[in-house]
Design a protein around this motif. Structure first.
Motif, PDB file in Angstrom:
ATOM      1  N   ILE A  53       0.838  -1.203   0.000  1.00 35.56           N
ATOM      2  CA  ILE A  53       0.000   0.000   0.000  1.00 35.56           C
ATOM      3  C   ILE A  53       0.872   1.251   0.000  1.00 35.56           C
ATOM      4  CG2 ILE A  53      -1.633   1.342   1.371  1.00 35.56           C
ATOM      5  CD1 ILE A  53      -2.886  -1.263   2.305  1.00 35.56           C
ATOM      6  N   THR A  54       1.932   1.237   0.796  1.00 32.98           N
ATOM      7  CA  THR A  54       2.831   2.387   0.873  1.00 32.98           C
ATOM      8  C   THR A  54       3.469   2.667  -0.477  1.00 32.98           C
ATOM      9  OG1 THR A  54       3.311   1.926   3.202  1.00 32.98           O
ATOM     10  CG2 THR A  54       4.874   3.324   2.006  1.00 32.98           C
ATOM     11  N   ALA A  55       3.926   1.596  -1.158  1.00 36.62           N
ATOM     12  CA  ALA A  55       4.553   1.760  -2.470  1.00 36.62           C
ATOM     13  C   ALA A  55       3.557   2.313  -3.483  1.00 36.62           C
ATOM     14  CB  ALA A  55       5.115   0.421  -2.950  1.00 36.62           C
ATOM     15  N   TYR A  56       2.338   1.816  -3.392  1.00 43.62           N
ATOM     16  CA  TYR A  56       1.294   2.251  -4.325  1.00 43.62           C
ATOM     17  C   TYR A  56       0.963   3.724  -4.131  1.00 43.62           C
ATOM     18  CZ  TYR A  56      -3.356   2.541  -6.459  1.00 43.62           C
ATOM     19  OH  TYR A  56      -4.447   2.901  -7.197  1.00 43.62           O
ATOM     20  N   THR A  57       0.757   4.118  -2.888  1.00 46.76           N
ATOM     21  CA  THR A  57       0.396   5.516  -2.619  1.00 46.76           C
ATOM     22  C   THR A  57       1.542   6.459  -2.957  1.00 46.76           C
ATOM     23  OG1 THR A  57       1.044   5.184  -0.297  1.00 46.76           O
ATOM     24  CG2 THR A  57      -1.291   4.968  -0.840  1.00 46.76           C
ATOM     25  N   ALA A  58       2.786   5.950  -2.854  1.00 50.76           N
ATOM     26  CA  ALA A  58       3.939   6.768  -3.229  1.00 50.76           C
ATOM     27  C   ALA A  58       3.898   7.067  -4.728  1.00 50.76           C
ATOM     28  CB  ALA A  58       5.238   6.061  -2.863  1.00 50.76           C
ATOM     29  N   GLU A  59       3.520   6.065  -5.515  1.00 51.08           N
ATOM     30  CA  GLU A  59       3.392   6.265  -6.956  1.00 51.08           C
ATOM     31  C   GLU A  59       2.323   7.311  -7.265  1.00 51.08           C
ATOM     32  OE1 GLU A  59       2.699   2.721  -9.111  1.00 51.08           O
ATOM     33  OE2 GLU A  59       4.732   1.960  -8.886  1.00 51.08           O
ATOM     34  N   VAL A  60       1.218   7.246  -6.517  1.00 52.02           N
ATOM     35  CA  VAL A  60       0.143   8.215  -6.711  1.00 52.02           C
ATOM     36  C   VAL A  60       0.641   9.620  -6.391  1.00 52.02           C
ATOM     37  CG1 VAL A  60      -2.141   8.955  -5.947  1.00 52.02           C
ATOM     38  CG2 VAL A  60      -1.657   6.514  -6.262  1.00 52.02           C
ATOM     39  N   ASP A  61       1.363   9.747  -5.276  1.00 53.80           N
ATOM     40  CA  ASP A  61       1.866  11.053  -4.850  1.00 53.80           C
ATOM     41  C   ASP A  61       2.861  11.626  -5.853  1.00 53.80           C
ATOM     42  OD1 ASP A  61       0.317  10.865  -2.599  1.00 53.80           O
ATOM     43  OD2 ASP A  61       1.940  10.125  -1.311  1.00 53.80           O
ATOM     44  N   GLN A  62       3.659  10.732  -6.488  1.00 56.44           N
ATOM     45  CA  GLN A  62       4.687  11.180  -7.437  1.00 56.44           C
ATOM     46  C   GLN A  62       4.120  11.410  -8.834  1.00 56.44           C
ATOM     47  OE1 GLN A  62       7.690   8.160  -7.256  1.00 56.44           O
ATOM     48  NE2 GLN A  62       8.009   8.436  -5.061  1.00 56.44           N
ATOM     49  N   GLY A  63       2.849  11.102  -9.010  1.00 59.58           N
ATOM     50  CA  GLY A  63       2.229  11.299 -10.310  1.00 59.58           C
ATOM     51  C   GLY A  63       2.499  10.191 -11.303  1.00 59.58           C
ATOM     52  N   VAL A  64       3.068   9.066 -10.831  1.00 65.47           N
ATOM     53  CA  VAL A  64       3.358   7.936 -11.717  1.00 65.47           C
ATOM     54  C   VAL A  64       2.089   7.165 -12.031  1.00 65.47           C
ATOM     55  CG1 VAL A  64       4.669   5.800 -11.959  1.00 65.47           C
ATOM     56  CG2 VAL A  64       5.700   7.772 -10.813  1.00 65.47           C
ATOM     57  N   PHE A  65       1.217   7.073 -11.069  1.00 62.42           N
ATOM     58  CA  PHE A  65       0.014   6.263 -11.212  1.00 62.42           C
ATOM     59  C   PHE A  65      -1.112   7.057 -11.878  1.00 62.42           C
ATOM     60  CE2 PHE A  65      -4.127   4.958  -9.444  1.00 62.42           C
ATOM     61  CZ  PHE A  65      -4.171   3.668  -9.918  1.00 62.42           C
ATOM     62  N   THR A  66      -1.853   6.362 -12.727  1.00 63.62           N
ATOM     63  CA  THR A  66      -3.033   6.932 -13.363  1.00 63.62           C
ATOM     64  C   THR A  66      -4.251   6.139 -12.941  1.00 63.62           C
ATOM     65  OG1 THR A  66      -1.719   7.567 -15.295  1.00 63.62           O
ATOM     66  CG2 THR A  66      -4.106   7.523 -15.569  1.00 63.62           C
ATOM     67  N   GLU A  67      -5.317   6.809 -12.551  1.00 65.62           N
ATOM     68  CA  GLU A  67      -6.527   6.106 -12.147  1.00 65.62           C
ATOM     69  C   GLU A  67      -7.015   5.226 -13.290  1.00 65.62           C
ATOM     70  OE1 GLU A  67      -9.624   8.567 -10.689  1.00 65.62           O
ATOM     71  OE2 GLU A  67      -8.364   9.616  -9.247  1.00 65.62           O
ATOM     72  N   PRO A  68      -7.490   4.026 -12.970  1.00 59.75           N
ATOM     73  CA  PRO A  68      -7.979   3.110 -14.007  1.00 59.75           C
ATOM     74  C   PRO A  68      -8.997   3.748 -14.936  1.00 59.75           C
ATOM     75  CG  PRO A  68      -7.881   1.998 -11.897  1.00 59.75           C
ATOM     76  CD  PRO A  68      -7.570   3.436 -11.630  1.00 59.75           C
ATOM     77  N   SER A  69      -9.856   4.604 -14.390  1.00 60.30           N
ATOM     78  CA  SER A  69     -10.906   5.215 -15.206  1.00 60.30           C
ATOM     79  C   SER A  69     -10.344   6.189 -16.238  1.00 60.30           C
ATOM     80  CB  SER A  69     -11.902   5.948 -14.302  1.00 60.30           C
ATOM     81  OG  SER A  69     -11.242   6.955 -13.547  1.00 60.30           O
ATOM     82  N   ARG A  70      -9.094   6.620 -16.034  1.00 61.13           N
ATOM     83  CA  ARG A  70      -8.493   7.578 -16.958  1.00 61.13           C
ATOM     84  C   ARG A  70      -7.442   6.953 -17.875  1.00 61.13           C
ATOM     85  NH1 ARG A  70      -7.578  13.043 -13.251  1.00 61.13           N
ATOM     86  NH2 ARG A  70      -9.768  13.317 -12.648  1.00 61.13           N
ATOM     87  N   LEU A  71      -7.109   5.720 -17.631  1.00 64.98           N
ATOM     88  CA  LEU A  71      -6.107   5.041 -18.446  1.00 64.98           C
ATOM     89  C   LEU A  71      -6.592   4.875 -19.877  1.00 64.98           C
ATOM     90  CD1 LEU A  71      -4.694   2.049 -16.344  1.00 64.98           C
ATOM     91  CD2 LEU A  71      -3.404   3.983 -17.239  1.00 64.98           C
ATOM     92  N   THR A  72      -5.710   5.131 -20.828  1.00 64.06           N
ATOM     93  CA  THR A  72      -6.027   4.820 -22.224  1.00 64.06           C
ATOM     94  C   THR A  72      -5.564   3.400 -22.522  1.00 64.06           C
ATOM     95  OG1 THR A  72      -3.893   5.609 -23.051  1.00 64.06           O
ATOM     96  CG2 THR A  72      -5.695   7.227 -22.875  1.00 64.06           C
ATOM     97  N   VAL A  73      -6.019   2.862 -23.623  1.00 61.87           N
ATOM     98  CA  VAL A  73      -5.592   1.524 -24.029  1.00 61.87           C
ATOM     99  C   VAL A  73      -4.079   1.504 -24.211  1.00 61.87           C
ATOM    100  CG1 VAL A  73      -5.714  -0.200 -25.871  1.00 61.87           C
ATOM    101  CG2 VAL A  73      -7.804   0.955 -25.109  1.00 61.87           C
ATOM    102  N   ALA A  74      -3.529   2.547 -24.809  1.00 57.38           N
ATOM    103  CA  ALA A  74      -2.079   2.618 -25.026  1.00 57.38           C
ATOM    104  C   ALA A  74      -1.316   2.573 -23.705  1.00 57.38           C
ATOM    105  CB  ALA A  74      -1.722   3.893 -25.796  1.00 57.38           C
ATOM    106  N   GLN A  75      -1.794   3.325 -22.718  1.00 57.61           N
ATOM    107  CA  GLN A  75      -1.134   3.338 -21.410  1.00 57.61           C
ATOM    108  C   GLN A  75      -1.207   1.968 -20.749  1.00 57.61           C
ATOM    109  OE1 GLN A  75      -3.431   6.645 -19.828  1.00 57.61           O
ATOM    110  NE2 GLN A  75      -1.613   7.965 -19.802  1.00 57.61           N
TER     111      GLN A  75
END
Length: 392
Positions: A53-75
Motif C-alpha cells: 500500500i505504501t509503495a502504491y500511494t507513493a506512486e500516486v503522490d509522485q504522479g506515476v500512477f493513473t486512475e484506471p478510469s483515466r487510463l487509455t488503451v495505449a497506457q
C-alpha cells in the motif's frame, strides 16, 4: 477476524479466513456512476500488505500512477507489457511489443480503457483484413489471430485487477485461418539447387539445413558443443535470434527454439562429413585471423572472422541461389519441408520425423504433411493388397 486501520489514512487492513491479509484503499470514484472505487492488496503478513500500500500511494503522490478510469488503451498496454510478462520469453515479448506499437496503439490506443468496446476491436481487425486484401499492408488472418491473442491477454489482466469488468475481446469474431500449401523441392529442384550452391560460402550451411530439417535460426545457432561426431548426431537446443530493442534496431542472441523443444537428430554420414569439413575450414580461418577471430558463442556456421551470421544476409544469398536454380519462389524454410517430405516418402516413421523437426506433438507434423501421409496410407493399402493376393 482481525481488522487493523492502516496508518496515515491508508485504508483498512484485515486478516482473511485463510490467514492471509488484505488491505483496501479508496482510489477515487467512477466518473460515470459516482461509485467509490477501491483497490485491494494481498499478502501473507500484515507488514507485506502495508508495504504494498505504501509503495502504491507513493506512486500516486509522485504522479506515476493513473486512475484506471483515466487510463487509455495505449497506457494500459505499456503497463501490461512492462509489468505482467515476467515469465514470457524475450523473443515473444519483443514480438508483443511490435504488435502493440504498430497495430494496437495506432488503431485504438487513444481510447480510454474503460470505454473500449467489442465493436471498436472488431473494426480494428476488419480494417487490417481489408488493408491486406487491397494490397496496402494490413495483416494476414493468422497475424490478426496473433493480434487478438495479445490484446485478449492484456485485457484479461485488466479484468483480473478490476480495471474493467469484462473483456471486450471475448465478443469478437476472427477470420478463418488461412491454410498455406507447403512447397517442398522436387527431386529435380533438389539436384539443381545442390549444383547451384556448389562453391558458395554458404554451401555447407544450406546443405546441412536441407538434410537435417533445422530451421534457419537453429542452424545459425548450432554450436560445436552440440555436434557429436562419434554418434553422428546433433543436439538442437538454441536458435540465433534478433532481439528488438526498445529504442529501435536489435541485437542477435541465442534463444530457445521456436517451440522450446530440445531434440537430438541423427544425421546421414555424408552430412556429418560436411560438418567435419566445416570444422576444418573454420580452423583455417581462425589461424588466418588470429587475435581478430571472434566466435565467443562457439557457432558452427560463421563469417570468415568468426562473427555470427545474420538471417537477412543468409536469406538474401539463398534467394539468389534459388533463382539460379530455376526456383525463384523457394524459401529457406522450404528446405525444411523438403527434408520432412523426403523422410516420409522414404518410409521414415511419422513420430521420428516429428521429433527431428522439433514439433511439440505428432499431430502438427501429420497436419502439415497430410499430402505425404495420405500417399503413405495408400502405399500401405497397396502393400496389404499385394500380400493378400500372394496368400490366396
Amino acid at each position: 477476524m482481525a481488522k487493523h486501520k492502516a496508518a496515515n489514512g491508508q485504508g483498512m487492513i484485515r486478516q482473511r479466513k485463510d490467514s492471509s491479509w488484505e488491505g483496501r484503499i479508496s482510489i477515487g470514484r467512477d466518473p460515470g456512476t459516482g461509485k467509490l472505487l477501491q483497490k485491494s492488496f494481498y499478502g501473507k503478513t500484515q507488514a507485506e500488505v502495508r508495504k504494498k500500500i505504501t509503495a502504491y500511494t507513493a506512486e500516486v503522490d509522485q504522479g506515476v500512477f493513473t486512475e484506471p478510469s483515466r487510463l487509455t488503451v495505449a497506457q494500459w498496454m505499456d503497463i501490461w507489457h512492462g509489468e505482467y510478462l515476467g515469465s514470457v520469453k524475450a523473443s515473444t515479448k519483443s514480438q508483443y511489443r511490435t504488435y502493440i506499437d504498430q497495430h494496437i496503439k495506432p488503431g485504438i490506443g487513444a481510447v480510454k480503457l474503460s470505454q473500449l468496446t467489442a465493436p471498436m476491436i472488431q473494426s480494428l481487425y476488419n480494417q487490417k483484413q481489408r488493408q491486406r486484401a487491397a494490397g496496402g499492408g494490413g495483416l494476414s488472418n493468422k497475424s490478426i489471430k496473433n493480434l487478438h491473442g495479445i490484446l485478449h491477454k492484456a485485457l484479461q489482466q485488466a479484468v483480473k485487477i478490476d480495471y474493467i469488468k469484462v473483456n471486450p475481446c471475448a465478443a469478437c469474431e476472427l477470420p478463418r485461418a488461412e491454410k498455406h500449401e507447403i512447397k517442398p523441392l522436387t527431386d529435380t529442384e533438389v539436384r539443381a539447387f545442390l549444383q547451384a550452391v556448389q562453391g558458395h560460402k554458404y554451401q555447407n550451411l544450406f546443405t546441412v539445413i536441407l538434410f537435417s530439417g533445422m530451421r534457419l535460426g537453429e542452424a545459425l545457432g548450432l554450436r560445436w558443443s552440440c555436434v557429436d561426431f562419434d554418434n553422428g548426431t546433433i543436439r538442437i537446443d538454441r536458435q540465433l535470434q534478433k532481439e528488438r530493442l526498445p529504442g529501435g534496431g536489435g541485437q542477435y542472441r541465442l534463444a530457445e527454439t521456436k517451440t522450446g523443444v530440445v531434440r537430438t537428430v541423427t544425421l546421414a554420414p555424408g552430412i556429418m562429413d560436411i560438418l567435419r569439413e566445416q570444422r576444418r575450414t573454420q580452423a583455417q580461418q581462425r589461424l588466418f585471423f588470429g587475435s581478430e577471430w571472434a566466435n565467443s558463442l562457439d557457432l558452427v556456421f560463421t563469417h570468415e572472422d568468426g562473427k555470427h551470421l545474420t538471417v537477412d544476409s543468409v536469406y538474401g544469398s539463398f534467394k539468389r541461389i534459388a533463382r539460379a536454380s530455376g526456383i525463384p519462389s523457394a524459401r529457406v524454410h522450404d528446405l525444411r519441408h523438403t527434408y520432412a517430405t523426403i523422410s516420409l516418402q522414404n518410409g521414415d516413421d511419422l513420430k521420428v520425423v516429428s521429433e527431428a523437426l522439433g514439433h511439440s506433438n505428432i499431430s502438427t507434423t501429420a497436419n502439415i504433411y497430410i499430402h505425404v501421409t495420405e500417399k503413405m496410407r495408400r502405399d500401405s493399402a497397396s502393400r496389404m493388397q499385394e500380400y493378400m493376393d500372394s496368400v490366396k
